[in-house]
Scaffold this motif. Sequence first.
Motif, PDB file in Angstrom:
ATOM      1  N   VAL A  34      42.162  40.540  40.557  1.00 60.51           N
ATOM      2  CA  VAL A  34      43.443  40.595  41.259  1.00 60.51           C
ATOM      3  C   VAL A  34      44.541  40.010  40.366  1.00 60.51           C
ATOM      4  N   ALA A  35      44.237  38.892  39.698  1.00 57.07           N
ATOM      5  CA  ALA A  35      45.194  38.326  38.743  1.00 57.07           C
ATOM      6  C   ALA A  35      45.395  39.245  37.552  1.00 57.07           C
TER       7      ALA A  35
ATOM      8  N   GLU B 277      48.544  37.539  48.147  1.00 56.26           N
ATOM      9  CA  GLU B 277      48.443  37.933  49.548  1.00 56.26           C
ATOM     10  C   GLU B 277      48.831  39.395  49.740  1.00 56.26           C
ATOM     11  N   LEU B 278      49.819  39.834  48.978  1.00 54.48           N
ATOM     12  CA  LEU B 278      50.263  41.226  49.080  1.00 54.48           C
ATOM     13  C   LEU B 278      49.221  42.187  48.495  1.00 54.48           C
ATOM     14  N   LEU B 279      48.646  41.811  47.364  1.00 56.83           N
ATOM     15  CA  LEU B 279      47.725  42.710  46.671  1.00 56.83           C
ATOM     16  C   LEU B 279      46.350  42.761  47.327  1.00 56.83           C
ATOM     17  N   ALA B 280      45.841  41.629  47.753  1.00 57.11           N
ATOM     18  CA  ALA B 280      44.463  41.574  48.268  1.00 57.11           C
ATOM     19  C   ALA B 280      44.381  40.591  49.427  1.00 57.11           C
ATOM     20  N   PRO B 281      44.843  40.965  50.594  1.00 57.19           N
ATOM     21  CA  PRO B 281      44.874  40.026  51.723  1.00 57.19           C
ATOM     22  C   PRO B 281      43.490  39.612  52.207  1.00 57.19           C
TER      23      PRO B 281
ATOM     24  N   PRO C 152      41.204  33.216  47.543  1.00 57.47           N
ATOM     25  CA  PRO C 152      42.584  33.477  47.127  1.00 57.47           C
ATOM     26  C   PRO C 152      43.163  32.408  46.210  1.00 57.47           C
ATOM     27  N   GLN C 153      42.733  31.152  46.332  1.00 60.63           N
ATOM     28  CA  GLN C 153      43.310  30.101  45.505  1.00 60.63           C
ATOM     29  C   GLN C 153      42.983  30.300  44.028  1.00 60.63           C
ATOM     30  N   LEU C 154      41.740  30.719  43.761  1.00 65.44           N
ATOM     31  CA  LEU C 154      41.380  31.007  42.375  1.00 65.44           C
ATOM     32  C   LEU C 154      42.225  32.161  41.833  1.00 65.44           C
TER      33      LEU C 154
END
Length: 588
Positions: free
Chosen positions: A86-87, A159-163, A168-170
């Motif tokens: 995701v990043a 949050e927008l890309l992969a809710p 999510p913190q990583l």
Amino acid sequence: MTTDQPLAEIAPAPGAPVPGAPAAEAAAVPAPRPGAAAEPARRGFLAKALGVTALLSAAGSGLGLLRDLLLARYFGANQGTDAFLVAWTVPETAAPLLIEDAMAFLMVPAFSLALVLREERPHGPDPVRQLTRSTLPWLLLALCTLSAGAALGAPQLVELLAPGLADPQLAVTCTRITALAILPFGVAGYLASALRALHAFTAPAVIYVMYNLGILALLLSGHRLLGVRSAAIGVAVGSALMAGVLLLPFARRLRSGGRRRGLSRGAARRLVLIPLALLPVAAFTLTRQAQVFIERYLGSGLPPGTISHLNYAAKVSQLAMTSAILIVTVTFPVVARAMAAGDFEAARDRVEKDLGQAAALVLLGTAFLMACAPALVSLLFQRGAFGPADTSATAAVIRVYSFGLPAQAMIGVMVRPYFCVRPVVRRADTPRAEGDRITWPDWYPVGAMLLGLAVTVAVGVGATPHYGALGLAAGNAAGITTTAALLMRGLVLRGVALRLRRVLGGQARLLAAAVAAAALGWLAARSAAAPLTAGLFGGTTVLLAFAALGALLGAAEVRGPVLGLLARARRPRPVPSPAAEGKSPHGR
């Protein structure tokens, strides 16, 4: 080995009409002049440039593959790799926008126009330097703003890309690190575009070697201590190496214009920025990249590891496109110079040739992937944390992705002429009202991409609940094929009226050869148990079948090389003379 080549003399006159373009655009495009779109003087220049670019790009792709192998080995396909991927959306979006597509679409035509002015007016300030002074400071300011905005807005971006992401913190941490790459990415893209327009291809081809070396260094040294964060840090380090390797070659080429005198300061303003020209290019690149956003968004709600399977499949599938993209990279400055000179017939001929060559290469790769995907994935990835179930899932996605690869290659060839008509700068002596106006043909590629994206969303949303990752891959293939068909039909808006019957006939012959080669290769791969043996048997069968069938069906892109190889094989070897062997005629 160097591929630097002096430019042929080009001196178009301003204000002449453009064939096939709206009247509002006529004043923005120079008229043709005899010899204006001449090929570079050195024979074999394109072949030499392609060879150097192919060699270095293959090295970069090989290192990129090694990078993905290490990611799979160290971290497998789980919630940690999903978070990193995701990043990874940040560099995946920034690379097409700032290196591969948008920056090249804008700056290669702009530097080509500056070179036209340099050649026609050898006295006075150098237009290439003037272009650099006019554009580079604004680019640096925009890049710093984008990088800071992406880092600060990382939580909202994730949050927008992969809710539905499990960790999510990583992903937020990795996104903030990868956001640092935006600035050097943009600098690298700008310098690479300028160097290619100046016919210097060696340094730009090195950038992905340096990029992947930076990532590999951090992965190898920090994966135990930092985990998947080491890959994110490697992205930032590798991007800095990309920009650094281009600085000295660009400075040397900039100095090659020499000190020029003889014009007043007012007359030196030969190029004027057209800020609005940025909008259609950036919009097209972002909408094209939006396919990845859709996959990440819908894939985040599927079982953990799905995004990783899609990523590994995309990386392997894109290897089939590498050679096709190399062709476009080398020939784009030729197309840009032809269109800057108003020689639309030469541009059409070059685009048609590129379409045939790119299709031949990508269809050969597609046939291999269709036949040998399980063996290839097992051979490359199945070790460490990457198990047999991951292999099966990734191979299935590769086969579905492969249906869209020919369209991906065709888009890479066809979209470039759209943005050559209106570069980011115009000549100062063209009328401002007409030269700065952005008309609806400028937005045609964006509209084609949006329609393709709508198809991607519709197929993905409809198929994902039943087929999971395969439904996402099918949406990708269907959407990109729709866009390719629209772009091919719309090239006439830019004065490049393709001879569709000839182009589509050649594509059909290549496609028939690829389908038959894939079937034969699949049968050959099934006969072997070990992945290495299956890949070798299947790949060899695909290559031989594609070459034979393509030649028999009359595909010029296959038949020419095959007949050339056969002729060379039949050519008798010269018998060495006694003197050549170090002997006298009498045997003493």
